[in-house]
Design an enzyme around this catalytic site. Structure first.
Site, mmCIF file in Angstrom:
data_model
loop_
_atom_site.group_PDB
_atom_site.id
_atom_site.type_symbol
_atom_site.label_atom_id
_atom_site.label_comp_id
_atom_site.label_asym_id
_atom_site.label_seq_id
_atom_site.Cartn_x
_atom_site.Cartn_y
_atom_site.Cartn_z
ATOM 1 N N ILE A 1 -3.950 10.214 5.150
ATOM 2 C CA ILE A 1 -4.762 11.285 5.740
ATOM 3 C C ILE A 1 -6.124 10.726 6.152
ATOM 4 O O ILE A 1 -6.912 10.273 5.320
ATOM 5 C CB ILE A 1 -4.900 12.475 4.776
ATOM 6 C CG1 ILE A 1 -3.520 12.941 4.292
ATOM 7 C CG2 ILE A 1 -5.667 13.608 5.460
ATOM 8 C CD1 ILE A 1 -2.497 13.193 5.391
ATOM 9 N N THR A 2 -6.364 10.769 7.465
ATOM 10 C CA THR A 2 -7.588 10.207 8.048
ATOM 11 C C THR A 2 -8.793 11.062 7.670
ATOM 12 O O THR A 2 -8.742 12.285 7.743
ATOM 13 C CB THR A 2 -7.455 10.134 9.576
ATOM 14 O OG1 THR A 2 -6.277 9.392 9.887
ATOM 15 C CG2 THR A 2 -8.648 9.444 10.203
ATOM 16 N N GLU B 1 -0.173 9.027 14.463
ATOM 17 C CA GLU B 1 0.239 10.173 15.303
ATOM 18 C C GLU B 1 1.568 9.893 16.007
ATOM 19 O O GLU B 1 1.766 10.242 17.169
ATOM 20 C CB GLU B 1 -0.871 10.568 16.281
ATOM 21 C CG GLU B 1 -1.955 11.316 15.537
ATOM 22 C CD GLU B 1 -2.784 12.230 16.406
ATOM 23 O OE1 GLU B 1 -2.242 12.906 17.301
ATOM 24 O OE2 GLU B 1 -3.998 12.291 16.159
ATOM 25 N N ALA C 1 7.824 11.011 3.770
ATOM 26 C CA ALA C 1 8.005 11.768 5.019
ATOM 27 C C ALA C 1 6.951 11.318 6.020
ATOM 28 O O ALA C 1 5.893 11.918 6.152
ATOM 29 C CB ALA C 1 7.901 13.268 4.758
ATOM 30 N N GLU D 1 3.721 12.342 4.319
ATOM 31 C CA GLU D 1 3.850 12.179 2.868
ATOM 32 C C GLU D 1 4.433 10.793 2.573
ATOM 33 O O GLU D 1 4.958 10.140 3.480
ATOM 34 C CB GLU D 1 4.754 13.277 2.289
ATOM 35 C CG GLU D 1 4.178 14.676 2.448
ATOM 36 C CD GLU D 1 5.013 15.753 1.765
ATOM 37 O OE1 GLU D 1 6.006 15.420 1.080
ATOM 38 O OE2 GLU D 1 4.653 16.938 1.923
#
Length: 387
Positions: free
Chosen positions: A159-160, A371, A132, A129
């Site tokens: 977001i991928t 990641e 976050a 987020e």
């Protein structure tokens, strides 16, 4: 652990040949255009689906190929060698679906893994987020129970493949008092009312893979779309990353291999002072170091994939977290070094967009960041060693 687990078997070697041929023919010719235009590589997606290489990890009982973790690594590696943006198709399909494989009900697995296996939709993973990122447990997205539904509100970031994926694994707070134990996981569909997407981020690399915010405004979803029990979402998220950090290592290996292959071809052809520059020892040492770093990272990644495969079959693998973090960190650091050296070996040409190595250098950078940044990976490894 028996040796063949991380020494590629004959079928792995055949798979590599198959994917490389497909990538060279159908994906590599479009890689520069995908980078220039920032358009999603639908041609690559169709080619991967036609060859059943878009989500090889999905088990056979859900219509997938049932390939092991090493096979998934090889697919991602070979696609990334041609086009990093395209390699996010198999990589993110795995990232989005591993939470279901680990924790979802059988009914939920059947409902959502089968269409992904058929190529009818991709699956993205929504954890981060705006406030976050590395501290994912500080998320604010809320899921409030309302009868036999949950109502989601909040914003996910970075977001991928957001907007092109049909399905999303979404982490949301169901109990604000419980910290990380108050986070639950859900499947959200792109078609659900109240789901929208932010503008595409303007990025340094992987430009053909859209990165966008996913916004939830009173998104009402059935309670049976929860992945696992309430409050287990964060545990599932962390367990997922133990498996999928290895796919980022694979992507980094592929980008680095593409750069090394191109640089080797170039130095053998380019002449200065009356001979190919490959004959100069200074450049030979660079090539040797590039290949050595790449092979070391590859072996670590393959060993991590073997451990991932054992863990997916229910075996307790105490050092999976260490190995997956180490593989991701080592491979992405190696990729950044190798692609930077490839640009150097091409000299002025390396710095231009007429040659692919500058794209590979830009694409490599993200593998050190997403990641879990490599700083976070080092913290994770240290904790595993010191506990």
């Amino acid at each position: 652990m028996s040796f063949p687990l991380y020494a590629p078997a004959e079928e792995h070697l055949m798979l590599r040949e198959t994917v490389r041929a497909l990538a060279d023919e159908k994906i590599a010719p479009h890689a520069a255009t995908v980078d220039e235009t920032g358009e999603f590589p639908w041609d690559a997606y169709k080619a991967l689906v036609a060859s059943e290489l878009h989500a090889v990890h999905i088990p056979e009982q859900y219509g997938g190929a049932g390939a092991d973790a090493l096979a998934a690594v090889i697919v991602i590696e070979e696609v990334a060698r041609a086009c990093a943006s395209s390699s996010l198709i198999p990589a993110v399909n795995k990232l989005g679906t591993v939470p279901l494989l680990l924790s979802a009900s059988e009914e939920l697995k059947q409902r959502y893994l089968a269409p992904v296996a058929r190529g009818e939709g991709m699956f993205s993973y929504a954890l981060s987020e705006p406030e976050a990122g590395s501290d994912a447990a500080a998320m604010k997205t809320r899921a409030v129970k309302d009868g036999d539904h949950y109502v989601l509100n909040g914003t996910k970031m970075w977001i991928t493949n957001a907007g092109v994926s049909e399905f999303y694994t979404v982490m949301a707070v169901t109990d604000p008092e419980a910290g990380a134990r108050g986070i639950s996981a859900f499947v959200v569909e792109k078609a659900d009312e109240g789901v929208s997407f932010g503008a595409k981020e303007r990025k340094l690399g992987i430009k053909g893979s859209p990165t966008r915010q996913v916004i939830f405004e009173n998104v009402r979803i059935p309670a049976d779309r929860m992945i696992g029990e309430e409050g287990t979402g964060f545990k599932t998220a962390l367990a997922t990353l133990d498996h999928t950090r290895i796919t980022i290592a694979a992507q980094a290996l592929g980008i680095a291999q593409g750069a090394l292959d191109y640089a080797i071809g170039y130095v053998k052809e380019r002449k200065q002072f009356g001979k190919p520059i490959a004959e100069f020892q200074g450049l030979q040492f660079m090539i040797a170091d590039m290949a050595m770093k790449l092979e070391a990272a590859r072996q670590l990644t393959y060993a991590a994939a073997a451990k991932s495969e054992l863990a997916m079959h229910g075996e307790r693998v105490a050092d999976l977290t260490f190995f997956s973090s180490a593989a991701k960190c080592a491979a992405s650091d190696a990729a950044m070094d190798i692609t930077t050296d490839a640009v150097q070996l091409l000299g002025g040409y390396g710095y231009t967009r007429d040659y692919p190595v500058e794209r590979m250098m830009r694409d490599a950078k993200i593998t050190q960041i997403y990641e879990g940044t490599n700083q976070i990976q080092r913290m994770v490894m240290a904790r595993q060693l010191l506990k």
